[in-house]
Design an enzyme around this catalytic site. Structure first.
Site, short mmCIF file in Angstrom:
data_model
loop_
_atom_site.label_atom_id
_atom_site.label_comp_id
_atom_site.label_asym_id
_atom_site.label_seq_id
_atom_site.Cartn_x
_atom_site.Cartn_y
_atom_site.Cartn_z
N ASP A 193 -1.69 -8.97 18.78
CA ASP A 193 -3.11 -9.05 18.41
C ASP A 193 -3.71 -10.37 18.92
O ASP A 193 -4.92 -10.60 18.83
CB ASP A 193 -3.32 -8.87 16.90
CG ASP A 193 -2.57 -9.90 16.07
OD1 ASP A 193 -1.90 -10.77 16.64
OD2 ASP A 193 -2.68 -9.83 14.82
N SER A 194 -2.87 -11.22 19.53
CA SER A 194 -3.37 -12.41 20.22
C SER A 194 -4.31 -12.02 21.35
O SER A 194 -5.01 -12.87 21.91
CB SER A 194 -2.21 -13.24 20.78
OG SER A 194 -1.38 -12.43 21.59
N ASP A 232 1.65 -4.60 17.98
CA ASP A 232 1.34 -5.40 16.79
C ASP A 232 0.47 -4.61 15.82
O ASP A 232 -0.52 -3.98 16.23
CB ASP A 232 0.54 -6.65 17.24
CG ASP A 232 1.13 -7.93 16.70
OD1 ASP A 232 2.06 -7.87 15.87
OD2 ASP A 232 0.65 -9.01 17.12
N LYS A 234 5.36 -4.40 15.15
CA LYS A 234 5.60 -5.72 14.54
C LYS A 234 4.52 -5.96 13.48
O LYS A 234 3.37 -5.57 13.67
CB LYS A 234 5.53 -6.83 15.60
CG LYS A 234 5.62 -8.24 15.01
CD LYS A 234 5.81 -9.29 16.07
CE LYS A 234 4.53 -9.83 16.67
NZ LYS A 234 3.57 -10.45 15.73
N GLU A 238 7.79 -18.25 14.04
CA GLU A 238 6.72 -19.03 14.67
C GLU A 238 6.54 -20.37 13.96
O GLU A 238 6.35 -20.42 12.73
CB GLU A 238 5.41 -18.23 14.66
CG GLU A 238 4.25 -19.01 15.29
CD GLU A 238 3.06 -18.17 15.71
OE1 GLU A 238 3.12 -16.94 15.63
OE2 GLU A 238 2.06 -18.78 16.16
O1 KIV Z 1 0.13 -11.68 18.82
C1 KIV Z 1 0.98 -12.40 19.37
O2 KIV Z 1 0.90 -12.72 20.55
C2 KIV Z 1 2.10 -12.86 18.56
C3 KIV Z 1 2.96 -13.92 19.16
C4 KIV Z 1 2.36 -15.23 18.85
C5 KIV Z 1 4.37 -13.81 18.71
O3 KIV Z 1 2.29 -12.42 17.47
#
Ligand code: KIV
Length: 277
Positions: free
Chosen positions: A45-46, A84, A114, A183
């Site tokens: 979700d980044s 995610d 995740k 993290e």
């Molecule tokens: O969303 C993402 O990119 C993440 C990473 C920071 C592990 O969760």
């Protein structure tokens, strides 16, 4: 490279072979990550910050996740693809979590999902795993609840806080998670957790002793200029290269250096042209 699985990743941990993971949010990036032989792609979700211009991950929706997971799956047949779960898509009830995890798998076609959180989401993780969906945990600094944590800070400093993160990791493993992202935690806490767990740990600001490492693609390639966390290694500065290419493009249009003869099409003869005139 044959298709990566959670079982193969567990074997890599057992054999002491380090695991690599990076994010991708589109087809061409996924294709390149696969070509480089990276074992895991996270459609994180980044994407909200890296490619959609938001300043947090909180607003991410299921539709946005599915939209971005689909092309990544098409571009990268070999790595394990992690989708995610967005903020608010798994906290209402176990039923809501199963429905949304199932959507990421059926509509996005990722291999595993995740979600963020420790002990407090362990029952939810178990419910999703029992529904047949492999789950990766994410503890330490959890960006979706950064307001509750009081900002982007290292988590698990001092004995009490460190015990809390360790308990989170053990609870996720007990609930059936196949792996955990650690993290922004102290390096020696990540080492302890990695040694205590049978499942792989993937660090992002978790130091050198995790079973693997993950970085956001745009951070490592120098494509995200707003801020660079301490744990990021910038392997390239593609932003500078891209701006330089674009400036040359602009300049060549002005001067007429582009397009050249090799870039143009024929197909209208001189006589034909005269009549057309
Ligand atoms: O969303 C993402 O990119 C993440 C990473 C920071 C592990 O969760």
């Amino acid at each position: 490279m044959a298709k990566m699985t959670t079982q193969k990743l567990k074997e890599m941990k057992d054999q002491g072979i380090k695991i690599s993971m990076t994010t991708a949010y589109d087809y061409p990036t996924a294709y390149l990550v696969d070509k480089a032989g990276i074992e895991i792609i996270l459609v994180g979700d980044s994407l909200m910050m890296a490619v959609l211009g938001d300043d947090s991950t909180v607003a991410c929706t299921m539709e946005q996740m599915i939209h971005h997971i689909k092309p990544v799956v098409l571009g990268a047949p070999n790595p394990l693809i992690v989708g995610d779960m967005p903020f608010g898509s798994y906290n209402v009830s176990k039923e809501q979590a199963i429905v949304n995890a199932t959507r990421l798998m059926k509509e996005g076609r990722c291999d595993v999902i995740k979600l963020e959180g420790g002990k407090e989401v362990a029952d939810t993780v178990k419910a999703i795993v029992d529904a047949g969906i492999p789950v990766m945990g994410h503890i330490g600094l959890t960006p979706q609840t950064v307001s509750k944590l009081g900002g982007f800070k290292v988590q698990g400093k001092g004995e009490e806080a460190a015990r809390g993160v360790l308990e989170d990791a053990l609870a996720l493993q007990e609930a059936g998670a196949w792996g955990i992202v650690l993290e922004c935690v102290p390096e020696m806490l990540a080492k302890l957790i990695t040694e205590k767990l049978e499942i792989p740990t993937i660090g992002i600001g978790g130091g050198r002793y995790c079973d693997g490492q993950v970085l956001v693609f745009h951070d490592m390639m120098g494509l995200f200029e707003k801020f660079t966390p301490k744990f990021v290694k910038q392997y390239r500065n593609l932003a500078d290269e891209m701006v330089s290419a674009l400036s040359t493009f602009k300049e060549e249009i002005r001067t007429g250096a582009f397009p050249e003869e090799k870039h143009v099409f024929g197909g209208v003869g001189e006589e034909e042209l005269k009549r057309l005139y």
